[in-house]
Design an enzyme around this catalytic site. Sequence first.
Site, PDB file in Angstrom:
ATOM      1  N   GLY A 119       1.998  -1.082  12.088  1.00  0.00           N
ATOM      2  CA  GLY A 119       0.668  -0.765  11.606  1.00  0.00           C
ATOM      3  C   GLY A 119       0.840  -0.719  10.135  1.00  0.00           C
ATOM      4  O   GLY A 119       1.871  -1.125   9.388  1.00  0.00           O
ATOM      5  N   ASP A 171       0.681  -1.429   0.053  1.00  0.00           N
ATOM      6  CA  ASP A 171       0.139   0.020  -0.104  1.00  0.00           C
ATOM      7  C   ASP A 171       0.872   1.334   0.082  1.00  0.00           C
ATOM      8  O   ASP A 171       0.805   2.299  -0.824  1.00  0.00           O
ATOM      9  CB  ASP A 171      -0.628  -0.052   1.334  1.00  0.00           C
ATOM     10  CG  ASP A 171      -1.913  -1.044   1.028  1.00  0.00           C
ATOM     11  OD1 ASP A 171      -2.231  -1.638   0.099  1.00  0.00           O
ATOM     12  OD2 ASP A 171      -2.420  -1.712   2.372  1.00  0.00           O
TER      13      ASP A 171
HETATM   14  O1  RIB Z   1      -2.438  -4.397   2.514  1.00  0.00           O
HETATM   15  C1  RIB Z   1      -2.585  -4.363   3.950  1.00  0.00           C
HETATM   16  C2  RIB Z   1      -4.207  -4.189   4.400  1.00  0.00           C
HETATM   17  O2  RIB Z   1      -4.795  -5.578   3.850  1.00  0.00           O
HETATM   18  C3  RIB Z   1      -4.400  -4.291   5.834  1.00  0.00           C
HETATM   19  O3  RIB Z   1      -4.132  -3.092   6.311  1.00  0.00           O
HETATM   20  C4  RIB Z   1      -5.625  -5.045   5.881  1.00  0.00           C
HETATM   21  O4  RIB Z   1      -6.497  -4.131   6.387  1.00  0.00           O
HETATM   22  C5  RIB Z   1      -5.840  -5.610   4.459  1.00  0.00           C
HETATM   23  O5  RIB Z   1      -6.935  -4.931   3.860  1.00  0.00           O
END
Ligand code: RIB
Length: 312
Positions: A295, A260
Amino acid sequence: MKTMTDKKIVVMGSFVADLAFRAARLPVWGETLIGSSFAVGPGGKGSNQAVAAARAGAKVQVLSKLGDDAFGRMARETWAADGIDASLVPNCAEATGAATILIDEARGENAIIVVPGACFTLTPAEVDAVAQTIHGASVFLTQLELPLATVERGLRIARDAGVPTLLNPAPAQADLPDALIALSDYFTPNETEAALLTNMPVATIEQIERVAEKLQSRGAKNVIVTLGERGALVLAEGAAPALVPAFRAGPVVETTGAGDAFCGGFAAAMAAGNSLLECVRFGCATAGISVTRPGTANSMPTRSEIDALLRS
Ligand code: RIB
């Protein structure tokens, strides 16, 4: 890095609360383990990527849905703290989702079960209703924690308006339709997702190059396979594959949000008009810092931290 534009990145995706359990190892079926720590925090791939892009300096609008509950309020507080526009995110009758994240401290790996909840009720018709917002985006970014028909509609609206589209095909789906891949200007699987999508091996860089070519032949214009500590393999339209190395910013604490972080940082750099390789480098630096912190959304670095690592 060029300075950011006033146009917003539109991130259409999930918010869920992450319930993260750390232990020396993962339990086997039927076993109960005493873990070392527990934390609740903001998560969901869409929201994590929105936070990463905003902290990297981009203006961000999020499209999603929330429940009228404590996790929904956590989402709004998270987005407000990072200046993310959530004015088009309604509350609905469904509860906000959650993810159980098990972190194996010895191996540095994780396993996740995510229940998307409220955001999974976002329909194609609701995306149509905010088409004007997508038309005005600098970049349209989405993932697979929403119904596929909704993802496809968002990508289609962006593509028809000439807005660059970025699809992060996570979580992994073996049977992702080519129609969806072909709506991606930038397609960013990690190596596990790339292997599942193509049913091809990904042990060596040469094998990953073949996988990227396969995904390009299925319609993705530019394929970027993220490779963790090996960096990212870039197969740009009409160019030879290129390997962008990873950045090491310190000891690795948690890798859950790394993909992400990469996508959010990459999108921010793209919105500012940088070259593809510069954007991948920026995304790798963003991910390199995020893995040094616990986190997911909470691990995303600021623009000045990313710039400092890129200069180092
Ligand atoms: O990519 C990580 C995310 O995948 C986490 O934050 C969890 O919520 C899942 O959706």
